[in-house]
Design a protein around this motif. Structure first.
Motif, mmCIF file in Angstrom:
data_model
loop_
_atom_site.group_PDB
_atom_site.id
_atom_site.type_symbol
_atom_site.label_atom_id
_atom_site.label_comp_id
_atom_site.label_asym_id
_atom_site.label_seq_id
_atom_site.Cartn_x
_atom_site.Cartn_y
_atom_site.Cartn_z
ATOM 1 N N ALA A 101 41.582 82.099 31.306
ATOM 2 C CA ALA A 101 42.873 81.841 30.677
ATOM 3 C C ALA A 101 43.068 80.335 30.552
ATOM 4 O O ALA A 101 42.884 79.606 31.513
ATOM 5 C CB ALA A 101 44.000 82.446 31.502
ATOM 6 N N GLY A 102 43.424 79.903 29.366
ATOM 7 C CA GLY A 102 43.686 78.485 29.158
ATOM 8 C C GLY A 102 42.440 77.667 28.862
ATOM 9 O O GLY A 102 42.528 76.458 28.759
ATOM 10 N N ASP A 104 39.888 75.589 27.027
ATOM 11 C CA ASP A 104 39.993 74.778 25.824
ATOM 12 C C ASP A 104 38.591 74.634 25.257
ATOM 13 O O ASP A 104 37.731 74.016 25.870
ATOM 14 C CB ASP A 104 40.598 73.415 26.174
ATOM 15 C CG ASP A 104 40.866 72.585 24.940
ATOM 16 O OD1 ASP A 104 40.125 72.730 23.943
ATOM 17 O OD2 ASP A 104 41.819 71.792 24.971
ATOM 18 N N GLU A 106 37.266 72.991 22.962
ATOM 19 C CA GLU A 106 36.739 71.677 22.580
ATOM 20 C C GLU A 106 36.240 70.909 23.802
ATOM 21 O O GLU A 106 35.565 69.903 23.666
ATOM 22 C CB GLU A 106 37.821 70.851 21.884
ATOM 23 C CG GLU A 106 38.229 71.369 20.522
ATOM 24 C CD GLU A 106 37.059 71.453 19.561
ATOM 25 O OE1 GLU A 106 36.212 70.552 19.586
ATOM 26 O OE2 GLU A 106 36.984 72.454 18.813
ATOM 27 N N MET A 107 36.604 71.384 24.993
ATOM 28 C CA MET A 107 36.265 70.623 26.196
ATOM 29 C C MET A 107 34.994 71.168 26.830
ATOM 30 O O MET A 107 34.586 72.291 26.575
ATOM 31 C CB MET A 107 37.411 70.709 27.192
ATOM 32 C CG MET A 107 38.717 70.271 26.569
ATOM 33 S SD MET A 107 39.586 69.202 27.669
ATOM 34 C CE MET A 107 40.531 68.259 26.509
ATOM 35 N N GLU A 111 35.009 70.250 32.424
ATOM 36 C CA GLU A 111 36.458 70.040 32.269
ATOM 37 C C GLU A 111 37.213 71.364 32.341
ATOM 38 O O GLU A 111 38.300 71.449 32.915
ATOM 39 C CB GLU A 111 36.755 69.361 30.927
ATOM 40 C CG GLU A 111 36.347 67.903 30.879
ATOM 41 C CD GLU A 111 36.398 67.320 29.475
ATOM 42 O OE1 GLU A 111 36.789 66.159 29.356
ATOM 43 O OE2 GLU A 111 36.035 68.027 28.506
ATOM 44 N N PHE A 114 37.876 72.720 35.861
ATOM 45 C CA PHE A 114 39.063 72.120 36.485
ATOM 46 C C PHE A 114 40.344 72.672 35.871
ATOM 47 O O PHE A 114 41.309 72.979 36.575
ATOM 48 C CB PHE A 114 39.010 70.595 36.341
ATOM 49 C CG PHE A 114 38.067 69.956 37.312
ATOM 50 C CD1 PHE A 114 38.460 69.729 38.627
ATOM 51 C CD2 PHE A 114 36.778 69.620 36.947
ATOM 52 C CE1 PHE A 114 37.594 69.152 39.541
ATOM 53 C CE2 PHE A 114 35.899 69.047 37.856
ATOM 54 C CZ PHE A 114 36.303 68.819 39.154
ATOM 55 N N LEU A 115 40.325 72.808 34.551
ATOM 56 C CA LEU A 115 41.522 73.289 33.857
ATOM 57 C C LEU A 115 41.862 74.718 34.274
ATOM 58 O O LEU A 115 42.982 75.023 34.692
ATOM 59 C CB LEU A 115 41.300 73.203 32.340
ATOM 60 C CG LEU A 115 42.489 73.585 31.465
ATOM 61 C CD1 LEU A 115 43.671 72.666 31.748
ATOM 62 C CD2 LEU A 115 42.127 73.500 29.991
ATOM 63 N N ALA A 118 43.001 74.961 37.785
ATOM 64 C CA ALA A 118 44.398 74.551 37.950
ATOM 65 C C ALA A 118 45.343 75.642 37.473
ATOM 66 O O ALA A 118 46.389 75.891 38.082
ATOM 67 C CB ALA A 118 44.657 73.258 37.188
ATOM 68 N N VAL A 119 44.961 76.318 36.373
ATOM 69 C CA VAL A 119 45.780 77.430 35.880
ATOM 70 C C VAL A 119 45.876 78.520 36.956
ATOM 71 O O VAL A 119 46.912 79.148 37.143
ATOM 72 C CB VAL A 119 45.182 78.007 34.574
ATOM 73 C CG1 VAL A 119 45.778 79.359 34.245
ATOM 74 C CG2 VAL A 119 45.404 77.042 33.424
ATOM 75 N N PHE A 122 44.627 76.338 41.844
ATOM 76 C CA PHE A 122 43.836 75.550 42.803
ATOM 77 C C PHE A 122 44.033 74.068 42.529
ATOM 78 O O PHE A 122 44.236 73.652 41.392
ATOM 79 C CB PHE A 122 42.347 75.882 42.673
ATOM 80 C CG PHE A 122 42.018 77.297 43.036
ATOM 81 C CD1 PHE A 122 42.170 77.756 44.335
ATOM 82 C CD2 PHE A 122 41.564 78.183 42.072
ATOM 83 C CE1 PHE A 122 41.870 79.069 44.667
ATOM 84 C CE2 PHE A 122 41.263 79.495 42.385
ATOM 85 C CZ PHE A 122 41.418 79.934 43.690
ATOM 86 N N SER A 123 43.925 73.274 43.585
ATOM 87 C CA SER A 123 44.059 71.832 43.403
ATOM 88 C C SER A 123 42.754 71.268 42.864
ATOM 89 O O SER A 123 41.697 71.887 42.969
ATOM 90 C CB SER A 123 44.414 71.160 44.715
ATOM 91 O OG SER A 123 43.297 71.163 45.568
ATOM 92 N N ARG A 124 42.847 70.063 42.314
ATOM 93 C CA ARG A 124 41.681 69.421 41.743
ATOM 94 C C ARG A 124 40.609 69.185 42.806
ATOM 95 O O ARG A 124 39.429 69.385 42.570
ATOM 96 C CB ARG A 124 42.117 68.095 41.132
ATOM 97 C CG ARG A 124 41.212 67.606 40.053
ATOM 98 C CD ARG A 124 41.626 66.254 39.564
ATOM 99 N NE ARG A 124 43.056 66.170 39.264
ATOM 100 C CZ ARG A 124 43.558 65.339 38.346
ATOM 101 N NH1 ARG A 124 42.764 64.569 37.669
ATOM 102 N NH2 ARG A 124 44.851 65.284 38.130
ATOM 103 N N ARG A 125 41.066 68.756 43.974
ATOM 104 C CA ARG A 125 40.111 68.450 45.042
ATOM 105 C C ARG A 125 39.358 69.709 45.477
ATOM 106 O O ARG A 125 38.148 69.700 45.683
ATOM 107 C CB ARG A 125 40.850 67.840 46.233
ATOM 108 C CG ARG A 125 39.901 67.299 47.291
ATOM 109 C CD ARG A 125 40.652 66.807 48.491
ATOM 110 N NE ARG A 125 41.598 65.744 48.159
ATOM 111 C CZ ARG A 125 42.585 65.363 48.964
ATOM 112 N NH1 ARG A 125 42.772 65.976 50.106
ATOM 113 N NH2 ARG A 125 43.399 64.397 48.609
ATOM 114 N N ARG A 149 32.790 75.564 23.109
ATOM 115 C CA ARG A 149 32.688 76.256 21.810
ATOM 116 C C ARG A 149 31.231 76.500 21.453
ATOM 117 O O ARG A 149 30.913 77.331 20.614
ATOM 118 C CB ARG A 149 33.404 75.481 20.710
ATOM 119 C CG ARG A 149 32.747 74.200 20.283
ATOM 120 C CD ARG A 149 33.575 73.466 19.247
ATOM 121 N NE ARG A 149 33.489 72.030 19.452
ATOM 122 C CZ ARG A 149 32.464 71.271 19.028
ATOM 123 N NH1 ARG A 149 31.463 71.812 18.364
ATOM 124 N NH2 ARG A 149 32.438 69.981 19.272
#
Lengths: 247, 270
Positions: A101-102, A104, A106-107, A111, A114-115, A118-119, A122-125, A149
């Motif tokens: 979910a979420g 992207d 293009e990324m 990336e 992490f995205l 986070a959705v 979870f924290s970045r660390r 993609r």
């Protein structure tokens, strides 16, 4: 000790279906001028549903299209908050409703880990510490820094599954996604779910495939028109359900 | 252990705040991603952000500069300092509405704090604003407009503007989920307001009948809070500061309460 993990008490979810077009200020103004009120039909996607699930149980949810299965899962995944009734949950819920979910497109894969992490809350660390394990499980090492993609749909699904299931959740919600990726990955993902189950995760499965429900679940719930029609041991319910579907 | 009880959660206005804090990494990531996506594919990258206000100013200064030569010296500085505030407020709110009305599908699929998109939109807007302040500084140097210590007030101005814009974005996004033509109505409204607000022209050219309404134009207060230290080189009046802060806080409060109380309906409506 109380081992109830999921409890629903008289949960009703009502959707309003307007008879006419999408609501706009314009429509409202016209209607107000014509002294007509807006008419709706109320549709109960869930109707007074109550049940509780104990820790470590595996419960299958069956029913025809539109019976309320997805709405039920969404209520448990906190996407929809019921206006009537009460949902009580204990522990971290990993909804495998929407893998990735979420995302992207293009990324890059990195990336997106992490995205999506986070959705999922979870924290970045936390994700940074588990990055390698996720990539390895998804089997996308060489494509980490390419935009997703360029991935095949199987790779995207594998990545989504790997992120969502990397940490053992207390409750795992599975919606027809047991068939992620190729045969090897299907085995690998099934093994992971089984492993979590053996370690105490509670599992909720929605599927139209009677075999996968029978194999995985100990208990089943049959939803029809937003209500629980029948609930009990998986074999009993599945026999009833299949004889009902045939007739 | 995490617990969730749909019937026993704190008031939505507080709950949403707690959740946003918990998901703060998501907010930062989304803000960064908006920027990355917007500028990754163009060769000029960040220079577009600098170039855009510069070009706008050059064109408008050529067109209107001579008209206000006597009343406004250094027209380009006057124009751009107002234009930047205007662009920040309108572009950010429009972007926030757009992401909620058309891109909010994620909210239907999985739980994330509903205000995530809007905070990210405002964060992105503030960054764009800061970059365009650089082009403002370039123009100030170029036409030799004086700098003063009043610039120390600029961060406060930007904070006030960001708070107001966040509040307005929350209000508009709430409305746009319930009434899909909010986006179009807003578009028309801000176009009219742009010409009714002294951005391209000095307030003095308005007739006395019109200028008495200026006190009621909230956008003028917000523009002046930024334009005064930049263009007039002195601090804004105390009354202006109080007005601007009150306006920002009231908008934020109204927006936050409206949005968080309707947030549960988003998953039904989007």
């Amino acid at each position: 000790m109380d081992t109830t993990v999921i409890q629903l008490h008289n949960v009703t979810v009502r959707f309003r279906i307007p008879h006419e077009k999408i609501p706009t200020f314009q429509e409202y103004a016209i209607r107000w001028l014509k002294r007509r009120s807006v008419s709706y039909t109320d549709f109960n996607a869930l109707n007074n549903v109550s049940f509780s699930i104990q820790q470590g149980e595996t419960v299958g949810i069956i029913g025809a299209n539109g019976a309320g299965k997805s709405t039920l899962l969404k209520v448990i995944a906190r996407v929809i908050r019921p206006k009537q009734g009460r949902v009580f949950l204990k522990g971290r819920v990993a909804p495998l409703l929407e893998l990735g979910a979420g995302f992207d497109y293009e990324m890059t894969g990195r990336e997106n880990i992490f995205l999506n992490g986070a959705v999922l809350g979870f924290s970045r660390r936390d994700i940074a510490n588990r990055l390698e394990r996720i990539v390895e499980f998804a089997g996308i090492e060489e494509f980490m820094d390419a935009p997703i993609r360029t991935y095949s749909s199987g790779m995207v699904a594998r990545l989504g599954f790997a992120i969502a299931t990397d940490v053992q959740p207390d409750v795992l919600i599975i919606d027809e996604i047991l068939s992620v990726g190729d045969t090897d990955f299907q085995k690998k993902s099934a093994a992971r779910i089984l492993h979590y189950h053996e370690n105490g995760s509670t599992i909720l499965v929605v599927s139209h495939n009677p075999d996968s429900i029978r194999n995985l679940c100990s208990r089943a719930m049959w939803l029809a028109q937003g209500s629980i029609k029948m609930a009990g041991p998986v074999d009993v319910i599945m026999d009833q359900y299949s004889s009902y579907s045939k007739s | 252990m995490l617990e969730y009880d749909s019937a026993k959660s704190p008031p939505p206005a507080i709950d949403e705040f707690v959740q946003l804090f918990r998901y703060r990494d998501l907010v930062f990531l989304m803000t960064g991603n908006i920027l990355k996506n917007r500028y990754k594919r163009s060769m000029l990258g960040i220079f577009w952000m600098l170039l855009n206000p510069l070009l706008q100013t050059i064109v408008l200064t050529i067109a209107f500069g001579t008209m206000f030569k006597s009343s406004l010296s250094h027209y380009a500085v006057y124009l751009l300092s107002g234009l930047l505030v205007w662009n920040f407020i309108t572009q950010t709110t429009q972007y926030a509405m757009g992401t909620m009305a058309y891109g909010g599908g994620l909210l239907k699929k999985i739980y994330i704090p509903r205000a995530t998109y809007i905070v990210a939109a405002v964060g992105n807007g503030v960054i764009n604003f800061l970059v365009s302040v650089v082009s403002l500084i370039v123009i100030i140097f170029f036409i030799d407009h004086p700098f003063s210590t009043a610039w120390f007030f600029i961060p406060v101005s930007i904070l006030i503007l960001a708070v107001f814009t966040f509040g307005l974005a929350l209000l508009l996004s709430t409305a746009s989920v319930f009434f899909t033509d909010t986006v179009d109505i807003y578009q028309v409204l801000i176009q009219a307001l742009f010409f009714l607000t002294p951005i391209m022209y000095p307030p003095s050219i308005l007739s006395p009948e019109l200028s008495q309404f200026l006190a009621w134009n909230p956008f003028l207060i917000l523009i002046e809070i930024f334009r005064t230290p930049v263009y007039a080189n002195h601090l804004p009046d105390a009354s202006l500061i109080v007005n601007a802060i009150s306006l920002a806080l009231i908008t934020l409060l109204a927006g936050w309460i409206a949005f968080t109380n309707k947030a549960d309906q988003l998953a039904y409506r989007l």
